[in-house]
Design an enzyme around this catalytic site. Structure first.
Site, PDB file in Angstrom:
ATOM      1  N   ILE A  16       0.849  -1.205   0.000  1.00 55.40           N
ATOM      2  CA  ILE A  16       0.000   0.000   0.000  1.00 55.40           C
ATOM      3  C   ILE A  16       0.879   1.249   0.000  1.00 55.40           C
ATOM      4  O   ILE A  16       0.572   2.252  -0.651  1.00 55.40           O
ATOM      5  CB  ILE A  16      -0.990  -0.016   1.180  1.00 55.40           C
ATOM      6  CG1 ILE A  16      -1.835  -1.302   1.132  1.00 55.40           C
ATOM      7  CG2 ILE A  16      -1.899   1.212   1.142  1.00 55.40           C
ATOM      8  CD1 ILE A  16      -2.791  -1.485   2.295  1.00 55.40           C
ATOM      9  N   GLY A  22       9.136  -5.058   1.851  1.00 55.73           N
ATOM     10  CA  GLY A  22       9.068  -4.138   0.705  1.00 55.73           C
ATOM     11  C   GLY A  22       9.955  -4.623  -0.435  1.00 55.73           C
ATOM     12  O   GLY A  22      10.753  -5.552  -0.262  1.00 55.73           O
ATOM     13  N   ALA A  71       4.468  -2.195   9.030  1.00 56.77           N
ATOM     14  CA  ALA A  71       3.849  -2.955  10.120  1.00 56.77           C
ATOM     15  C   ALA A  71       3.622  -4.392   9.672  1.00 56.77           C
ATOM     16  O   ALA A  71       3.778  -4.714   8.497  1.00 56.77           O
ATOM     17  CB  ALA A  71       2.509  -2.322  10.496  1.00 56.77           C
ATOM     18  N   SER A 118      -7.170  -0.411  10.385  1.00 62.05           N
ATOM     19  CA  SER A 118      -7.807  -1.577   9.766  1.00 62.05           C
ATOM     20  C   SER A 118      -9.218  -1.770  10.296  1.00 62.05           C
ATOM     21  O   SER A 118      -9.518  -1.436  11.452  1.00 62.05           O
ATOM     22  CB  SER A 118      -6.973  -2.806  10.118  1.00 62.05           C
ATOM     23  OG  SER A 118      -7.699  -3.978   9.835  1.00 62.05           O
ATOM     24  N   TYR A 133      -3.754  -8.543  16.216  1.00 54.52           N
ATOM     25  CA  TYR A 133      -3.450  -7.558  15.169  1.00 54.52           C
ATOM     26  C   TYR A 133      -4.417  -6.370  15.252  1.00 54.52           C
ATOM     27  O   TYR A 133      -4.007  -5.210  15.254  1.00 54.52           O
ATOM     28  CB  TYR A 133      -3.547  -8.249  13.798  1.00 54.52           C
ATOM     29  CG  TYR A 133      -3.678  -7.312  12.643  1.00 54.52           C
ATOM     30  CD1 TYR A 133      -2.592  -6.568  12.206  1.00 54.52           C
ATOM     31  CD2 TYR A 133      -4.900  -7.153  11.981  1.00 54.52           C
ATOM     32  CE1 TYR A 133      -2.716  -5.683  11.141  1.00 54.52           C
ATOM     33  CE2 TYR A 133      -5.034  -6.286  10.916  1.00 54.52           C
ATOM     34  CZ  TYR A 133      -3.941  -5.553  10.497  1.00 54.52           C
ATOM     35  OH  TYR A 133      -4.068  -4.683   9.457  1.00 54.52           O
ATOM     36  N   LYS A 154      -3.784  -2.142  16.252  1.00 49.60           N
ATOM     37  CA  LYS A 154      -4.228  -0.963  15.497  1.00 49.60           C
ATOM     38  C   LYS A 154      -5.060  -0.035  16.390  1.00 49.60           C
ATOM     39  O   LYS A 154      -4.924   1.179  16.343  1.00 49.60           O
ATOM     40  CB  LYS A 154      -5.033  -1.387  14.265  1.00 49.60           C
ATOM     41  CG  LYS A 154      -4.214  -2.160  13.234  1.00 49.60           C
ATOM     42  CD  LYS A 154      -3.205  -1.257  12.524  1.00 49.60           C
ATOM     43  CE  LYS A 154      -2.335  -2.008  11.541  1.00 49.60           C
ATOM     44  NZ  LYS A 154      -1.349  -1.155  10.862  1.00 49.60           N
ATOM     45  N   ASN A 156     -10.724  -4.686   2.908  1.00 49.84           N
ATOM     46  CA  ASN A 156      -9.762  -5.628   2.302  1.00 49.84           C
ATOM     47  C   ASN A 156      -9.039  -4.996   1.112  1.00 49.84           C
ATOM     48  O   ASN A 156      -9.593  -4.946   0.008  1.00 49.84           O
ATOM     49  CB  ASN A 156     -10.486  -6.908   1.905  1.00 49.84           C
ATOM     50  CG  ASN A 156     -10.889  -7.722   3.129  1.00 49.84           C
ATOM     51  OD1 ASN A 156     -11.688  -7.281   3.941  1.00 49.84           O
ATOM     52  ND2 ASN A 156     -10.319  -8.901   3.277  1.00 49.84           N
ATOM     53  N   LEU A 201      -6.637 -13.536   0.609  1.00 45.58           N
ATOM     54  CA  LEU A 201      -7.320 -14.334  -0.412  1.00 45.58           C
ATOM     55  C   LEU A 201      -6.831 -14.067  -1.844  1.00 45.58           C
ATOM     56  O   LEU A 201      -6.461 -14.999  -2.559  1.00 45.58           O
ATOM     57  CB  LEU A 201      -8.837 -14.093  -0.338  1.00 45.58           C
ATOM     58  CG  LEU A 201      -9.628 -14.793  -1.442  1.00 45.58           C
ATOM     59  CD1 LEU A 201      -9.611 -16.301  -1.234  1.00 45.58           C
ATOM     60  CD2 LEU A 201     -11.055 -14.280  -1.519  1.00 45.58           C
ATOM     61  N   PHE A 209     -11.952 -21.319   2.877  1.00 45.36           N
ATOM     62  CA  PHE A 209     -12.232 -21.526   4.302  1.00 45.36           C
ATOM     63  C   PHE A 209     -13.731 -21.473   4.592  1.00 45.36           C
ATOM     64  O   PHE A 209     -14.244 -20.463   5.058  1.00 45.36           O
ATOM     65  CB  PHE A 209     -11.493 -20.478   5.139  1.00 45.36           C
ATOM     66  CG  PHE A 209      -9.990 -20.541   5.017  1.00 45.36           C
ATOM     67  CD1 PHE A 209      -9.325 -21.757   4.892  1.00 45.36           C
ATOM     68  CD2 PHE A 209      -9.226 -19.379   5.047  1.00 45.36           C
ATOM     69  CE1 PHE A 209      -7.940 -21.815   4.793  1.00 45.36           C
ATOM     70  CE2 PHE A 209      -7.843 -19.424   4.943  1.00 45.36           C
ATOM     71  CZ  PHE A 209      -7.197 -20.645   4.807  1.00 45.36           C
ATOM     72  N   GLY A 253     -12.099 -17.110  13.702  1.00 47.71           N
ATOM     73  CA  GLY A 253     -12.124 -15.650  13.776  1.00 47.71           C
ATOM     74  C   GLY A 253     -12.605 -14.958  12.515  1.00 47.71           C
ATOM     75  O   GLY A 253     -12.641 -13.734  12.474  1.00 47.71           O
ATOM     76  N   ASP A 254     -12.972 -15.719  11.473  1.00 47.62           N
ATOM     77  CA  ASP A 254     -13.471 -15.110  10.234  1.00 47.62           C
ATOM     78  C   ASP A 254     -14.967 -14.837  10.351  1.00 47.62           C
ATOM     79  O   ASP A 254     -15.758 -15.776  10.468  1.00 47.62           O
ATOM     80  CB  ASP A 254     -13.270 -16.070   9.046  1.00 47.62           C
ATOM     81  CG  ASP A 254     -11.928 -15.899   8.372  1.00 47.62           C
ATOM     82  OD1 ASP A 254     -11.175 -14.975   8.739  1.00 47.62           O
ATOM     83  OD2 ASP A 254     -11.629 -16.698   7.456  1.00 47.62           O
TER      84      ASP A 254
HETATM   85  C1  UD1 Z   1      -7.851  -9.673   7.643  1.00 47.28           C
HETATM   86  C2  UD1 Z   1      -8.183  -8.665   8.667  1.00 47.28           C
HETATM   87  C3  UD1 Z   1      -8.012  -7.290   8.074  1.00 47.28           C
HETATM   88  C4  UD1 Z   1      -6.598  -7.129   7.643  1.00 47.28           C
HETATM   89  C5  UD1 Z   1      -6.316  -8.155   6.604  1.00 47.28           C
HETATM   90  C6  UD1 Z   1      -4.864  -7.999   6.225  1.00 47.28           C
HETATM   91  C7  UD1 Z   1      -9.839  -9.262  10.316  1.00 47.28           C
HETATM   92  C8  UD1 Z   1     -11.281  -9.424  10.615  1.00 47.28           C
HETATM   93  N1  UD1 Z   1      -9.553  -8.844   9.082  1.00 47.28           N
HETATM   94  O1  UD1 Z   1      -8.850  -9.627   6.629  1.00 47.28           O
HETATM   95  O2  UD1 Z   1      -8.290  -6.302   9.004  1.00 47.28           O
HETATM   96  O3  UD1 Z   1      -6.354  -5.838   7.168  1.00 47.28           O
HETATM   97  O4  UD1 Z   1      -6.557  -9.458   7.131  1.00 47.28           O
HETATM   98  O5  UD1 Z   1      -4.197  -9.169   6.130  1.00 47.28           O
HETATM   99  O6  UD1 Z   1      -8.992  -9.489  11.133  1.00 47.28           O
HETATM  100  N2  UD1 Z   1      -9.983 -16.926   2.485  1.00 47.28           N
HETATM  101  C9  UD1 Z   1     -10.035 -18.214   1.984  1.00 47.28           C
HETATM  102  N3  UD1 Z   1      -8.853 -18.864   1.715  1.00 47.28           N
HETATM  103  C10 UD1 Z   1      -7.639 -18.290   1.922  1.00 47.28           C
HETATM  104  C11 UD1 Z   1      -7.579 -16.989   2.448  1.00 47.28           C
HETATM  105  C12 UD1 Z   1      -8.776 -16.329   2.725  1.00 47.28           C
HETATM  106  O7  UD1 Z   1     -11.102 -18.771   1.768  1.00 47.28           O
HETATM  107  O8  UD1 Z   1      -6.607 -18.961   1.672  1.00 47.28           O
HETATM  108  C13 UD1 Z   1     -11.233 -16.208   2.762  1.00 47.28           C
HETATM  109  C14 UD1 Z   1     -11.414 -15.776   4.201  1.00 47.28           C
HETATM  110  O9  UD1 Z   1     -12.063 -16.768   4.934  1.00 47.28           O
HETATM  111  C15 UD1 Z   1     -12.256 -14.504   4.017  1.00 47.28           C
HETATM  112  C16 UD1 Z   1     -11.756 -13.908   2.706  1.00 47.28           C
HETATM  113  O10 UD1 Z   1     -11.164 -15.008   2.017  1.00 47.28           O
HETATM  114  O11 UD1 Z   1     -13.612 -14.821   3.862  1.00 47.28           O
HETATM  115  C17 UD1 Z   1     -10.732 -12.810   2.878  1.00 47.28           C
HETATM  116  O12 UD1 Z   1      -9.675 -13.250   3.727  1.00 47.28           O
HETATM  117  P1  UD1 Z   1      -8.301 -12.440   3.907  1.00 47.28           P
HETATM  118  O13 UD1 Z   1      -7.814 -11.978   2.578  1.00 47.28           O
HETATM  119  O14 UD1 Z   1      -7.394 -13.271   4.724  1.00 47.28           O
HETATM  120  O15 UD1 Z   1      -8.696 -11.118   4.685  1.00 47.28           O
HETATM  121  P2  UD1 Z   1      -9.542 -10.939   6.039  1.00 47.28           P
HETATM  122  O16 UD1 Z   1      -9.343 -12.079   6.944  1.00 47.28           O
HETATM  123  O17 UD1 Z   1     -10.926 -10.567   5.649  1.00 47.28           O
END
Ligand code: UD1
Length: 354
Positions: A43, A67, A105, A147, A171, A175, A200, A220, A238, A314-315
């Site tokens: 970012i 970086g 960070a 965040s 985390y 913040k 995100n 993701l 997930f 935690g998701d």
């Molecule tokens: C999390 C943090 C967010 C942070 C971000 C940075 C929380 C609630 N959110 O976002 O504040 O800025 O990380 O890293 O703490 N997924 C899969 N498979 C994967 C990876 C992710 O299915 O291999 C799904 C997750 O379950 C979710 C979505 O994709 O539904 C997004 O996940 P991810 O990109 O990891 O971000 P968050 O967990 O939403």
């Protein structure tokens, strides 16, 4: 680019490159010299492009732990090293900065639960050290990468800035803790700040100006890209049993160029109005994991091999921002955060990677 040793001290000023950012609609304020921690990161590097485009001068401090040197623009000044080291911060601040953007960070929510020491050191102690030094050096303007993780489990949607602050991972707590310290240092007349709560973050510069890919991210979309490019055998999804339209998790993906634009506007706002702001930055639209996979398959023309596994701890099922406050205060709205623009800007970089 001027490269500085920890004891060096020279800054150069070149004309801002054309980064393809659209002109902002309100009048430019004066030129500022902006320090950017983590300016070679994901970012940070996009925001540096936006700062240069807006006519500001940029001094980056980065230790390249995550970086990438490819992300450095020719006209920036680089202080190489860890900003948490006294000699490095001293060098950084010797540039007579008008403002600091703080990106450097750690950001993996899951990892923060297993290695809280690392998150305490990098995020909490690191930022407090930075704030103390900014305060002493009388650098007034601070723009902070916060965040949506400060909110924790969403109690209602869309999540606005009045939502209770109950982080569910360490985390998110780091913040929140930093936001509270920024508020105190402002109250005590030392700084004014913008705290930007990203949802995100996703996408890459649409013109391909940022070439260094994020490494080892657990997010993701980079993993979807890697699966499509054949860099990993499959994507793990997930959970597909959430109460959502297709059973997979829904998130608010916001293009990194939109985030970058918001940072420049936030700096101009706090500096012009002598006021602090804390705002959400999101697209206000939810996309599911499955929708992102399908969009990637359509745009790339490649399959995204995937396998459904258990939910990740935690998701939340769904997370969507209200960014009405950012719109009202900054005139900001996401412009490039639709799924197609996000995915195609990423695929442009990943397609040749295998
Ligand atoms: C999390 C943090 C967010 C942070 C971000 C940075 C929380 C609630 N959110 O976002 O504040 O800025 O990380 O890293 O703490 N997924 C899969 N498979 C994967 C990876 C992710 O299915 O291999 C799904 C997750 O379950 C979710 C979505 O994709 O539904 C997004 O996940 P991810 O990109 O990891 O971000 P968050 O967990 O939403």
């Amino acid at each position: 680019m001027a490269i500085l040793t920890p004891f060096g001290g020279r800054s150069i000023q070149n004309p801002a490159p054309n980064t393809g950012f659209a002109q902002r609609s309100f009048p430019e304020i004066g030129h500022m010299r902006v320090g950017v921690t983590g300016g070679a990161g994901y970012i940070g590097s996009h925001t540096v492009l936006a700062l240069l485009e807006a006519g500001h001068e940029v001094v980056i401090v980065d230790d390249f732990s995550t970086g990438d040197r490819q992300n450095l623009q020719p006209s920036v000044t680089l202080v190489e090293g860890d900003f948490k080291k006294p000699e490095v911060i001293q060098n950084f601040l010797s540039h007579g900065l008008d403002a600091v953007f703080h990106f450097a960070a750690l950001k993996a929510a899951g990892e923060s639960m297993e290695q809280p020491e690392a998150y305490s050191a990098a995020n909490v102690r690191g930022t407090l050290f930075l704030i103390e030094n900014l305060s002493r050096a009388k650098v007034r303007n601070v723009v902070f990468s916060s965040s949506a993780a400060v909110y924790g489990e969403p109690q209602y949607l869309p999540v606005d800035e009045s939502h209770p602050l109950v982080p569910i991972n360490y985390y998110g707590f780091t913040k929140l803790c930093i936001e509270q310290n920024l508020a105190w240092f402002s109250r005590l007349g030392r700084i004014r700040y913008a705290s930007l709560r990203y949802f995100n973050a996703a996408g890459y510069n649409r013109a391909g100006k940022i070439k260094g890919l994020e490494r080892n991210t657990a997010n993701l979309l980079p993993l979807v890209m890697e699966a499509a490019a054949g860099m990993r055998p499959e994507l793990l999804v997930f959970g597909d049993d959430y109460q959502t339209r297709d059973g997979t998790g829904i998130r608010d993906y916001v293009h990194v160029e939109d985030l970058a634009d918001a940072h420049v506007r936030a700096l101009e706002f706090i500096s012009d109005n002598n006021k602090d702001i804390t705002v959400n930055l999101g697209s206000e639209t939810g996309m599911s994991v499955m929708e992102m996979i399908k969009t990637t398959e359509r745009i790339s023309g490649r399959p995204v091999p995937s396998r459904i596994v258990a939910r990740r701890d935690g998701d939340p099922p769904e997370l969507i921002a209200s960014s009405a406050l950012a719109h009202q205060l900054l005139g900001w709205k996401a412009r490039y955060s639709d799924a197609d623009t996000i995915i195609s800007s990423m695929w442009n970089l990943y397609r040749d990677k295998k």
